[in-house]
Scaffold this motif. Sequence first.
Motif, mmCIF file in Angstrom:
data_model
loop_
_atom_site.group_PDB
_atom_site.id
_atom_site.type_symbol
_atom_site.label_atom_id
_atom_site.label_comp_id
_atom_site.label_asym_id
_atom_site.label_seq_id
_atom_site.Cartn_x
_atom_site.Cartn_y
_atom_site.Cartn_z
ATOM 1 N N ALA A 106 1.031 -6.595 -6.534
ATOM 2 C CA ALA A 106 0.552 -5.213 -6.389
ATOM 3 C C ALA A 106 1.763 -4.290 -6.369
ATOM 4 O O ALA A 106 2.159 -3.794 -5.305
ATOM 5 C CB ALA A 106 -0.286 -5.064 -5.127
ATOM 6 N N PRO A 107 2.386 -4.054 -7.523
ATOM 7 C CA PRO A 107 3.654 -3.321 -7.548
ATOM 8 C C PRO A 107 3.530 -1.827 -7.335
ATOM 9 O O PRO A 107 4.541 -1.157 -7.108
ATOM 10 C CB PRO A 107 4.186 -3.623 -8.960
ATOM 11 C CG PRO A 107 2.954 -3.857 -9.785
ATOM 12 C CD PRO A 107 1.972 -4.516 -8.867
ATOM 13 N N TRP A 108 2.318 -1.289 -7.422
ATOM 14 C CA TRP A 108 2.167 0.160 -7.373
ATOM 15 C C TRP A 108 1.369 0.617 -6.157
ATOM 16 O O TRP A 108 0.598 1.565 -6.219
ATOM 17 C CB TRP A 108 1.524 0.643 -8.666
ATOM 18 C CG TRP A 108 2.327 0.218 -9.862
ATOM 19 C CD1 TRP A 108 3.656 0.443 -10.076
ATOM 20 C CD2 TRP A 108 1.866 -0.520 -10.985
ATOM 21 N NE1 TRP A 108 4.057 -0.109 -11.264
ATOM 22 C CE2 TRP A 108 2.976 -0.703 -11.853
ATOM 23 C CE3 TRP A 108 0.628 -1.038 -11.363
ATOM 24 C CZ2 TRP A 108 2.878 -1.395 -13.064
ATOM 25 C CZ3 TRP A 108 0.524 -1.725 -12.567
ATOM 26 C CH2 TRP A 108 1.646 -1.894 -13.399
ATOM 27 N N GLY A 109 1.546 -0.076 -5.045
ATOM 28 C CA GLY A 109 0.874 0.315 -3.816
ATOM 29 C C GLY A 109 -0.309 -0.569 -3.493
ATOM 30 O O GLY A 109 -0.736 -1.412 -4.295
ATOM 31 N N ASP A 110 -0.838 -0.372 -2.309
ATOM 32 C CA ASP A 110 -1.952 -1.172 -1.802
ATOM 33 C C ASP A 110 -3.191 -0.965 -2.678
ATOM 34 O O ASP A 110 -3.757 0.128 -2.728
ATOM 35 C CB ASP A 110 -2.237 -0.783 -0.355
ATOM 36 C CG ASP A 110 -3.252 -1.697 0.314
ATOM 37 O OD1 ASP A 110 -3.901 -2.482 -0.400
ATOM 38 O OD2 ASP A 110 -3.392 -1.593 1.541
ATOM 39 N N TYR A 111 -3.603 -2.023 -3.323
ATOM 40 C CA TYR A 111 -4.743 -1.975 -4.231
ATOM 41 C C TYR A 111 -6.023 -1.568 -3.508
ATOM 42 O O TYR A 111 -6.908 -0.942 -4.091
ATOM 43 C CB TYR A 111 -4.907 -3.356 -4.867
ATOM 44 C CG TYR A 111 -6.137 -3.535 -5.729
ATOM 45 C CD1 TYR A 111 -6.146 -3.097 -7.055
ATOM 46 C CD2 TYR A 111 -7.274 -4.173 -5.229
ATOM 47 C CE1 TYR A 111 -7.269 -3.273 -7.850
ATOM 48 C CE2 TYR A 111 -8.395 -4.359 -6.019
ATOM 49 C CZ TYR A 111 -8.386 -3.904 -7.334
ATOM 50 O OH TYR A 111 -9.488 -4.079 -8.109
ATOM 51 N N THR A 112 -6.125 -1.899 -2.231
ATOM 52 C CA THR A 112 -7.354 -1.626 -1.472
ATOM 53 C C THR A 112 -7.301 -0.303 -0.719
ATOM 54 O O THR A 112 -8.281 0.095 -0.095
ATOM 55 C CB THR A 112 -7.620 -2.755 -0.458
ATOM 56 O OG1 THR A 112 -6.533 -2.813 0.484
ATOM 57 C CG2 THR A 112 -7.726 -4.098 -1.167
ATOM 58 N N ASN A 113 -6.144 0.383 -0.769
ATOM 59 C CA ASN A 113 -5.976 1.635 -0.042
ATOM 60 C C ASN A 113 -5.718 2.752 -1.043
ATOM 61 O O ASN A 113 -4.617 2.872 -1.585
ATOM 62 C CB ASN A 113 -4.808 1.516 0.942
ATOM 63 C CG ASN A 113 -4.685 2.726 1.853
ATOM 64 O OD1 ASN A 113 -5.099 3.833 1.501
ATOM 65 N ND2 ASN A 113 -4.099 2.523 3.026
ATOM 66 N N VAL A 114 -6.727 3.549 -1.276
ATOM 67 C CA VAL A 114 -6.631 4.553 -2.336
ATOM 68 C C VAL A 114 -5.563 5.601 -2.050
ATOM 69 O O VAL A 114 -4.951 6.152 -2.965
ATOM 70 C CB VAL A 114 -8.010 5.205 -2.573
ATOM 71 C CG1 VAL A 114 -8.396 6.071 -1.386
ATOM 72 C CG2 VAL A 114 -8.026 6.009 -3.851
ATOM 73 N N SER A 115 -5.301 5.883 -0.772
ATOM 74 C CA SER A 115 -4.303 6.899 -0.446
ATOM 75 C C SER A 115 -2.888 6.420 -0.721
ATOM 76 O O SER A 115 -1.973 7.223 -0.932
ATOM 77 C CB SER A 115 -4.421 7.321 1.021
ATOM 78 O OG SER A 115 -4.166 6.225 1.877
ATOM 79 N N GLU A 116 -2.678 5.101 -0.755
ATOM 80 C CA GLU A 116 -1.353 4.546 -1.008
ATOM 81 C C GLU A 116 -1.203 3.982 -2.421
ATOM 82 O O GLU A 116 -0.098 3.925 -2.951
ATOM 83 C CB GLU A 116 -1.046 3.438 0.000
ATOM 84 C CG GLU A 116 -0.940 3.920 1.439
ATOM 85 C CD GLU A 116 -0.610 2.790 2.390
ATOM 86 O OE1 GLU A 116 -0.307 1.679 1.906
ATOM 87 O OE2 GLU A 116 -0.650 3.008 3.611
ATOM 88 N N GLY A 117 -2.303 3.567 -3.035
ATOM 89 C CA GLY A 117 -2.202 2.853 -4.296
ATOM 90 C C GLY A 117 -2.676 3.608 -5.525
ATOM 91 O O GLY A 117 -2.707 3.051 -6.623
ATOM 92 N N ASN A 118 -3.042 4.892 -5.378
ATOM 93 C CA ASN A 118 -3.549 5.640 -6.533
ATOM 94 C C ASN A 118 -2.473 5.796 -7.601
ATOM 95 O O ASN A 118 -1.358 6.244 -7.328
ATOM 96 C CB ASN A 118 -4.032 7.017 -6.084
ATOM 97 C CG ASN A 118 -4.504 7.863 -7.254
ATOM 98 O OD1 ASN A 118 -5.060 7.357 -8.228
ATOM 99 N ND2 ASN A 118 -4.268 9.162 -7.170
ATOM 100 N N ILE A 119 -2.789 5.451 -8.846
ATOM 101 C CA ILE A 119 -1.834 5.605 -9.951
ATOM 102 C C ILE A 119 -2.299 6.658 -10.962
ATOM 103 O O ILE A 119 -1.624 6.890 -11.958
ATOM 104 C CB ILE A 119 -1.600 4.264 -10.679
ATOM 105 C CG1 ILE A 119 -2.899 3.719 -11.284
ATOM 106 C CG2 ILE A 119 -0.969 3.243 -9.742
ATOM 107 C CD1 ILE A 119 -2.700 2.477 -12.132
ATOM 108 N N ASN A 120 -3.426 7.305 -10.691
ATOM 109 C CA ASN A 120 -3.926 8.337 -11.603
ATOM 110 C C ASN A 120 -3.355 9.693 -11.179
ATOM 111 O O ASN A 120 -4.078 10.590 -10.750
ATOM 112 C CB ASN A 120 -5.452 8.370 -11.603
ATOM 113 C CG ASN A 120 -6.004 9.295 -12.690
ATOM 114 O OD1 ASN A 120 -5.288 9.708 -13.598
ATOM 115 N ND2 ASN A 120 -7.286 9.612 -12.598
ATOM 116 N N ASP A 121 -2.039 9.824 -11.326
ATOM 117 C CA ASP A 121 -1.364 11.047 -10.896
ATOM 118 C C ASP A 121 -0.404 11.581 -11.956
ATOM 119 O O ASP A 121 0.444 12.418 -11.666
ATOM 120 C CB ASP A 121 -0.609 10.809 -9.593
ATOM 121 C CG ASP A 121 0.365 9.634 -9.683
ATOM 122 O OD1 ASP A 121 0.542 9.092 -10.801
ATOM 123 O OD2 ASP A 121 0.943 9.258 -8.651
ATOM 124 N N GLY A 122 -0.532 11.076 -13.191
ATOM 125 C CA GLY A 122 0.294 11.585 -14.277
ATOM 126 C C GLY A 122 1.687 10.995 -14.344
ATOM 127 O O GLY A 122 2.493 11.390 -15.192
#
Length: 481
Positions: free
Chosen positions: A216-232
């Motif tokens: 899980a290289p881009w943050g906690d997969y189960t925690n949307v506040s830490e793992g969101n990648i839809n930010d451009g």
Amino acid sequence: MEGKKSRTPGEKCQAVSEVYGQILMVVVTILLAALLVYPNIPESAPRANLFIEAHNFTQNETTSTQNTETPTQDETTPAGYLIEASSGSGGNISPEGSISVPAGGNKIFSMIPDENYKVLDVLVDGNSAGPISTYTFNNVSSSHSIKANFTVNFDVINNNTVVPKENFTVNATVLGCAFTGKIWEEKWVNGHWEGHWKTGSLPITCRLKLGDKICAPWGDYTNVSEGNINDGISRFWGSNNTLFEGGTSVAVEACSWKYDTDHELKKHLIINTSTLPLNVKVLTNGDPVPAIPGFQGQNSIEDFVKGYIENDSIKLKENEAIYIFELGNTDLDSSGADFQDLVILVSVSGEDASKSAIESHKEDLSEPPDEGQDESQDENSNETKGGTVLKFVIEHHGGDTINFKSPEETKVILQKGDDQRYLNFTELGAFKVGDSVTFDLKYDDEKNREPFYFSQGDRLSIKIVDVRSKSLIYSGSIMIK
């Protein structure tokens, strides 16, 4: 007893002025020092995986840039000219070594991959000729070089999963996301919270599954506040020296999130090869570009992969694949099924190739020789001792495309000891995965700064910085060879 001498108002003003003057000098000194060193950039995961070397080449060697022909120094023998033929791990070139070819003669070279490997690229005089199986030098009138590079072969299972055939490392790059819907927004108005629905970007989380290992290289997969990648923001991850066994699936799992009626973010769809296998597809080199428009004016797949299109087809290296996801709909016949909710580039490399890449990045802790600077050198020259010039070899192995077109957007910083200079990489333009180049050292427009003087063994640090976001694109240390 003698009392303290009182100062006149004029003397007091002068004393105060002197104190402020000293403070001002300190502040100015600090500011000037800061101008000499680029502002500290927060250490973060680099967005591009680059291989960089610095060499002292002889002056009669020429540079090699993208899409340009690279002549080599003629080396004649009694029998004619020499062709230096070599290969990387995972295969062989035939014939190999220093091959003598008579003037006007022809010579054919064959690339022979090992079992479960394939040709990645063939470099002819430093320029890419592509993943070809044979190459012929016709009517030879100068010396040449040819090098065959190989990579682990892979299968694409069920059009949704890459499965390498031998031990491998893996890199992954988020090329983009486009997932929108209703979002709940609250504001504090007149002493209380007021909320309303509006349309905006919804979160996406993502991770990779490689056999029993979950990455899980881009943050906690189960925690949307830490793992969101839809930010451009484009993201890169590499397994580095972590090897995975041949036959292990490179599975990518993505999760979309939506607001429920209680205004809480909840998981919407989880997409992988075991849950909704038809909602993820894999594109490889030569595949047609999916002609699917983005839903309600969103970016399309083509928008996200425009750097990987040639003649209306997907143009990838032989070790790359692109995963595309539909994270909003299970009805794949609907107009909303645009398969661009998440687009990820994956590349795999064989065991031996990854080891050599790792070795090349290890720090050399040996003592560098004395510099012995030659003060007679021209200020704007990159000429070093012994009639040589400093040249950089740069290969883009994964991650973001780097836009070198403007130093106002991308700053390249070369540091030697405590001193640093800005470099001019503008000739590289948009430098993307798979590109490689060799070129002379060029400084940015800093006429008031002396150039560096180099010797073999000098240790240099290079940082590539996104000026606008003040984030690291690349950071590394190299030794001049």
